[in-house]
Design a protein around this motif. Structure first.
Motif, PDB file in Angstrom:
ATOM      1  N   VAL A 176      39.320  29.475 -80.144  1.00  0.00           N
ATOM      2  CA  VAL A 176      40.517  28.791 -80.641  1.00  0.00           C
ATOM      3  C   VAL A 176      41.634  29.818 -80.866  1.00  0.00           C
ATOM      4  O   VAL A 176      42.773  29.615 -80.452  1.00  0.00           O
ATOM      5  CB  VAL A 176      40.226  28.028 -81.962  1.00  0.00           C
ATOM      6  CG1 VAL A 176      41.514  27.502 -82.574  1.00  0.00           C
ATOM      7  CG2 VAL A 176      39.295  26.856 -81.687  1.00  0.00           C
ATOM      8  N   HIS A 177      41.286  30.955 -81.504  1.00  0.00           N
ATOM      9  CA  HIS A 177      42.298  32.002 -81.752  1.00  0.00           C
ATOM     10  C   HIS A 177      42.935  32.472 -80.447  1.00  0.00           C
ATOM     11  O   HIS A 177      44.068  32.913 -80.441  1.00  0.00           O
ATOM     12  CB  HIS A 177      41.667  33.262 -82.391  1.00  0.00           C
ATOM     13  CG  HIS A 177      41.106  33.048 -83.757  1.00  0.00           C
ATOM     14  ND1 HIS A 177      41.632  32.161 -84.657  1.00  0.00           N
ATOM     15  CD2 HIS A 177      40.052  33.628 -84.388  1.00  0.00           C
ATOM     16  CE1 HIS A 177      40.926  32.207 -85.774  1.00  0.00           C
ATOM     17  NE2 HIS A 177      39.962  33.077 -85.637  1.00  0.00           N
ATOM     18  N   ALA A 178      42.162  32.437 -79.368  1.00  0.00           N
ATOM     19  CA  ALA A 178      42.654  33.017 -78.120  1.00  0.00           C
ATOM     20  C   ALA A 178      43.111  31.960 -77.124  1.00  0.00           C
ATOM     21  O   ALA A 178      43.412  32.266 -75.980  1.00  0.00           O
ATOM     22  CB  ALA A 178      41.561  33.883 -77.493  1.00  0.00           C
ATOM     23  N   GLY A 179      43.156  30.705 -77.568  1.00  0.00           N
ATOM     24  CA  GLY A 179      43.667  29.652 -76.688  1.00  0.00           C
ATOM     25  C   GLY A 179      42.692  29.171 -75.629  1.00  0.00           C
ATOM     26  O   GLY A 179      43.091  28.515 -74.676  1.00  0.00           O
ATOM     27  N   ARG A 180      41.408  29.494 -75.775  1.00  0.00           N
ATOM     28  CA  ARG A 180      40.417  29.031 -74.787  1.00  0.00           C
ATOM     29  C   ARG A 180      39.848  27.706 -75.276  1.00  0.00           C
ATOM     30  O   ARG A 180      38.737  27.624 -75.792  1.00  0.00           O
ATOM     31  CB  ARG A 180      39.342  30.092 -74.595  1.00  0.00           C
ATOM     32  CG  ARG A 180      39.938  31.365 -74.002  1.00  0.00           C
ATOM     33  CD  ARG A 180      38.978  32.520 -74.059  1.00  0.00           C
ATOM     34  NE  ARG A 180      38.018  32.538 -72.971  1.00  0.00           N
ATOM     35  CZ  ARG A 180      38.035  33.414 -71.963  1.00  0.00           C
ATOM     36  NH1 ARG A 180      38.992  34.305 -71.884  1.00  0.00           N
ATOM     37  NH2 ARG A 180      37.112  33.384 -71.041  1.00  0.00           N
ATOM     38  N   GLU A 181      40.651  26.660 -75.102  1.00  0.00           N
ATOM     39  CA  GLU A 181      40.420  25.399 -75.785  1.00  0.00           C
ATOM     40  C   GLU A 181      39.159  24.665 -75.322  1.00  0.00           C
ATOM     41  O   GLU A 181      38.379  24.188 -76.137  1.00  0.00           O
ATOM     42  CB  GLU A 181      41.641  24.509 -75.589  1.00  0.00           C
ATOM     43  CG  GLU A 181      41.787  23.432 -76.620  1.00  0.00           C
ATOM     44  CD  GLU A 181      43.104  22.691 -76.465  1.00  0.00           C
ATOM     45  OE1 GLU A 181      43.794  22.552 -77.477  1.00  0.00           O
ATOM     46  OE2 GLU A 181      43.436  22.265 -75.340  1.00  0.00           O
ATOM     47  N   GLU A 182      38.977  24.568 -74.009  1.00  0.00           N
ATOM     48  CA  GLU A 182      37.826  23.812 -73.480  1.00  0.00           C
ATOM     49  C   GLU A 182      36.508  24.389 -73.997  1.00  0.00           C
ATOM     50  O   GLU A 182      35.629  23.666 -74.448  1.00  0.00           O
ATOM     51  CB  GLU A 182      37.862  23.821 -71.941  1.00  0.00           C
ATOM     52  CG  GLU A 182      37.727  22.457 -71.274  1.00  0.00           C
ATOM     53  CD  GLU A 182      37.796  21.220 -72.184  1.00  0.00           C
ATOM     54  OE1 GLU A 182      36.721  20.693 -72.523  1.00  0.00           O
ATOM     55  OE2 GLU A 182      38.898  20.767 -72.555  1.00  0.00           O
ATOM     56  N   GLU A 183      36.400  25.743 -73.934  1.00  0.00           N
ATOM     57  CA  GLU A 183      35.193  26.416 -74.440  1.00  0.00           C
ATOM     58  C   GLU A 183      34.996  26.090 -75.918  1.00  0.00           C
ATOM     59  O   GLU A 183      33.887  25.796 -76.367  1.00  0.00           O
ATOM     60  CB  GLU A 183      35.351  27.937 -74.322  1.00  0.00           C
ATOM     61  CG  GLU A 183      34.985  28.533 -72.997  1.00  0.00           C
ATOM     62  CD  GLU A 183      35.406  30.012 -72.940  1.00  0.00           C
ATOM     63  OE1 GLU A 183      34.658  30.868 -73.422  1.00  0.00           O
ATOM     64  OE2 GLU A 183      36.502  30.287 -72.425  1.00  0.00           O
ATOM     65  N   ALA A 184      36.097  26.160 -76.675  1.00  0.00           N
ATOM     66  CA  ALA A 184      36.034  25.923 -78.118  1.00  0.00           C
ATOM     67  C   ALA A 184      35.531  24.513 -78.418  1.00  0.00           C
ATOM     68  O   ALA A 184      34.688  24.314 -79.293  1.00  0.00           O
ATOM     69  CB  ALA A 184      37.406  26.145 -78.757  1.00  0.00           C
ATOM     70  N   LEU A 185      36.043  23.530 -77.683  1.00  0.00           N
ATOM     71  CA  LEU A 185      35.650  22.139 -77.920  1.00  0.00           C
ATOM     72  C   LEU A 185      34.172  21.922 -77.622  1.00  0.00           C
ATOM     73  O   LEU A 185      33.488  21.184 -78.332  1.00  0.00           O
ATOM     74  CB  LEU A 185      36.503  21.188 -77.069  1.00  0.00           C
ATOM     75  CG  LEU A 185      38.000  21.148 -77.393  1.00  0.00           C
ATOM     76  CD1 LEU A 185      38.735  20.202 -76.446  1.00  0.00           C
ATOM     77  CD2 LEU A 185      38.242  20.736 -78.834  1.00  0.00           C
ATOM     78  N   ASN A 186      33.662  22.579 -76.583  1.00  0.00           N
ATOM     79  CA  ASN A 186      32.244  22.439 -76.256  1.00  0.00           C
ATOM     80  C   ASN A 186      31.355  23.007 -77.350  1.00  0.00           C
ATOM     81  O   ASN A 186      30.355  22.407 -77.731  1.00  0.00           O
ATOM     82  CB  ASN A 186      31.934  23.096 -74.903  1.00  0.00           C
ATOM     83  CG  ASN A 186      32.478  22.253 -73.749  1.00  0.00           C
ATOM     84  OD1 ASN A 186      32.558  21.037 -73.859  1.00  0.00           O
ATOM     85  ND2 ASN A 186      32.867  22.906 -72.669  1.00  0.00           N
ATOM     86  N   PHE A 187      31.745  24.186 -77.852  1.00  0.00           N
ATOM     87  CA  PHE A 187      30.990  24.781 -78.959  1.00  0.00           C
ATOM     88  C   PHE A 187      31.035  23.863 -80.183  1.00  0.00           C
ATOM     89  O   PHE A 187      30.034  23.679 -80.873  1.00  0.00           O
ATOM     90  CB  PHE A 187      31.554  26.157 -79.322  1.00  0.00           C
ATOM     91  CG  PHE A 187      31.018  27.283 -78.471  1.00  0.00           C
ATOM     92  CD1 PHE A 187      29.659  27.574 -78.453  1.00  0.00           C
ATOM     93  CD2 PHE A 187      31.871  28.071 -77.708  1.00  0.00           C
ATOM     94  CE1 PHE A 187      29.150  28.623 -77.685  1.00  0.00           C
ATOM     95  CE2 PHE A 187      31.377  29.123 -76.926  1.00  0.00           C
ATOM     96  CZ  PHE A 187      30.010  29.393 -76.918  1.00  0.00           C
ATOM     97  N   ALA A 188      32.215  23.286 -80.459  1.00  0.00           N
ATOM     98  CA  ALA A 188      32.378  22.420 -81.631  1.00  0.00           C
ATOM     99  C   ALA A 188      31.470  21.191 -81.531  1.00  0.00           C
ATOM    100  O   ALA A 188      30.771  20.840 -82.488  1.00  0.00           O
ATOM    101  CB  ALA A 188      33.841  21.996 -81.771  1.00  0.00           C
ATOM    102  N   ARG A 189      31.452  20.561 -80.359  1.00  0.00           N
ATOM    103  CA  ARG A 189      30.616  19.360 -80.189  1.00  0.00           C
ATOM    104  C   ARG A 189      29.141  19.678 -80.414  1.00  0.00           C
ATOM    105  O   ARG A 189      28.424  18.944 -81.082  1.00  0.00           O
ATOM    106  CB  ARG A 189      30.806  18.778 -78.781  1.00  0.00           C
ATOM    107  CG  ARG A 189      32.182  18.182 -78.539  1.00  0.00           C
ATOM    108  CD  ARG A 189      32.283  17.585 -77.132  1.00  0.00           C
ATOM    109  NE  ARG A 189      33.667  17.273 -76.822  1.00  0.00           N
ATOM    110  CZ  ARG A 189      34.428  17.969 -75.968  1.00  0.00           C
ATOM    111  NH1 ARG A 189      33.924  19.006 -75.310  1.00  0.00           N
ATOM    112  NH2 ARG A 189      35.685  17.626 -75.755  1.00  0.00           N
ATOM    113  N   ARG A 190      28.710  20.823 -79.863  1.00  0.00           N
ATOM    114  CA  ARG A 190      27.301  21.197 -80.010  1.00  0.00           C
ATOM    115  C   ARG A 190      26.940  21.445 -81.463  1.00  0.00           C
ATOM    116  O   ARG A 190      25.866  21.074 -81.934  1.00  0.00           O
ATOM    117  CB  ARG A 190      27.010  22.466 -79.182  1.00  0.00           C
ATOM    118  CG  ARG A 190      26.841  22.202 -77.707  1.00  0.00           C
ATOM    119  CD  ARG A 190      25.638  22.960 -77.129  1.00  0.00           C
ATOM    120  NE  ARG A 190      25.626  24.366 -77.512  1.00  0.00           N
ATOM    121  CZ  ARG A 190      26.216  25.330 -76.802  1.00  0.00           C
ATOM    122  NH1 ARG A 190      26.850  25.051 -75.691  1.00  0.00           N
ATOM    123  NH2 ARG A 190      26.161  26.575 -77.208  1.00  0.00           N
TER     124      ARG A 190
END
Length: 383
Positions: A176-190
């Motif tokens: 999230v800090h680095a703007g890598r949104e898709e990766e962040a959302l996947n981690f969040a869902r898991r």
């Protein structure tokens, strides 16, 4: 448009959110900065070297198993005396600048960094008052397993049953800090999936950057019909360890710790989560402790997510300024609430040849509850 100037300004922003607490109009900058960074990553083409460096950081840090694998050679590098030799001969000058900065941030790799040693459940001691889940974090889990162990011990001593799911992964804060949104959302869902299965009333976080990210999950997943409501419910359960401990009337005996301790406010605690009084209140329950305030406490130490890895120069200037302010207090120990700050302030103190112990606030409380000696704390011995 997305030109170099625009990108440079956003890259050089710490994301420390001091602007949020300082703004008289209450502008929610975190909801502007992070989406803007995501736009940059989607639409701006970075240089090859920059892409390589960032991809390396994100391929390693959010993955504890990979981080452990990378630490094995580093552990040998330190334990064999090679690091001392390389540093004394000035050979680190031959490394590319960003790698050189990473080499200097390295704490001494603890022997227990190579195995995961937390149980799935820690029973409450005495009267059970709460059932809580615990986030293990990624960097925290590997480089600071002692902080996680201390967190579980203290919560248990204070009457909390602690559930620590083995299958939890990274929370996505670094992305999230680095703007890598898709990766962040996947981690969040898991992570939401994992903790929904535990049926806990509170999720305890001991890393400020992770905590402020978890509390924003409702905003992060607002457009996902399968997760929007669940993310809100999850975020509402997340609390920093100091918030949980401040709510519980102390039940475990605190033994005296006659030490001067300076408390450093991690940006993601004080600005992003508005948690300032709770850590001080918790530390003040320790008999004999001398709590000290650090000048310019609202200013970032330069750690800021992965900032010190991608923007080493301003990070180092901020680190030196923070270290000077810490030393000016005359403290014997620095306590804080975030692993990034521990690394950053620790490396700054080493640069100045003043290696004071920097530890998580929960480790100080743990030492008091365990009846450890002030000397063992000052020697920076891990539990």
């Amino acid at each position: 448009g997305m030109n170099n100037t625009f990108v440079k300004h956003l890259d050089q922003c710490l994301g420390c959110m001091a602007c949020v607490t300082a703004c008289p109009s209450g502008v929610p900058y975190e909801k502007i900065i992070e989406p803007a960074r995501a736009q940059i990553e989607r639409r701006f083409s970075r240089s090859f070297a920059d892409r390589l460096h960032r991809n390396f950081v994100f391929a390693i840090f959010p993955h504890p198993a990979r981080l452990r694998a990378m630490l094995a050679p580093l552990y040998l590098y330190q334990a064999s005396g090679l690091q001392r030799l390389v540093r004394s001969l000035g050979l680190t000058r031959l490394l590319p600048k960003k790698l050189r900065e990473m080499e200097q941030l390295l704490p001494s790799v603890p022997r227990d960094a190579f195995s995961y040693n937390l149980p799935e459940r820690v029973p409450a001691q005495g009267l059970q008052r709460r059932r809580v889940g615990m986030l293990t974090g990624c960097v925290q889990q590997v480089l600071f397993s002692n902080v996680n162990a201390a967190t579980a011990r203290v919560l248990s001593a204070e009457g909390c049953e602690v559930i620590i799911p083995r299958d939890q992964g990274c929370c996505g804060a670094l992305m999230v800090h680095a703007g890598r949104e898709e990766e962040a959302l996947n981690f969040a869902r898991r992570l939401i999936d994992t903790f929904e299965r535990t049926n806990v009333e509170t999720i305890v976080v001991n890393a400020a950057g992770c905590g402020s990210n978890l509390k924003e999950y409702g905003f992060l997943l607002r457009d996902d019909p399968n997760y929007a409501e669940r993310a809100k419910a999850f975020a509402a359960k997340c609390k920093d360890v100091s918030e949980v401990l401040a709510e519980l009337q102390p039940q475990a005996t605190r033994h005296p710790l006659p030490l001067r301790v300076a408390y450093h406010d991690a940006c993601h605690l004080q600005h992003a989560q508005a948690v300032r009084l709770q850590p001080r209140k918790v530390l003040a329950t320790i008999p004999g402790i001398g709590l000290l305030e650090i000048a310019e406490s609202a200013i970032c130490c330069g750690s800021a997510g992965i900032y010190n890895l991608v923007e080493p120069d301003p990070a180092r200037a901020l680190g030196d300024r923070k270290v000077q302010n810490c030393l000016n207090t005359g403290a014997q120990v620095i306590a804080t609430g975030n692993p990034g700050c521990i690394l950053q302030i620790g490396s700054g103190l080493r640069r100045q040849g003043k290696p004071l112990p920097v530890m998580h606030m929960v480790e100080v409380l743990d030492a008091s509850i365990q009846g450890r000696s002030p000397e063992s704390l000052q020697a920076g011995e891990n539990t």
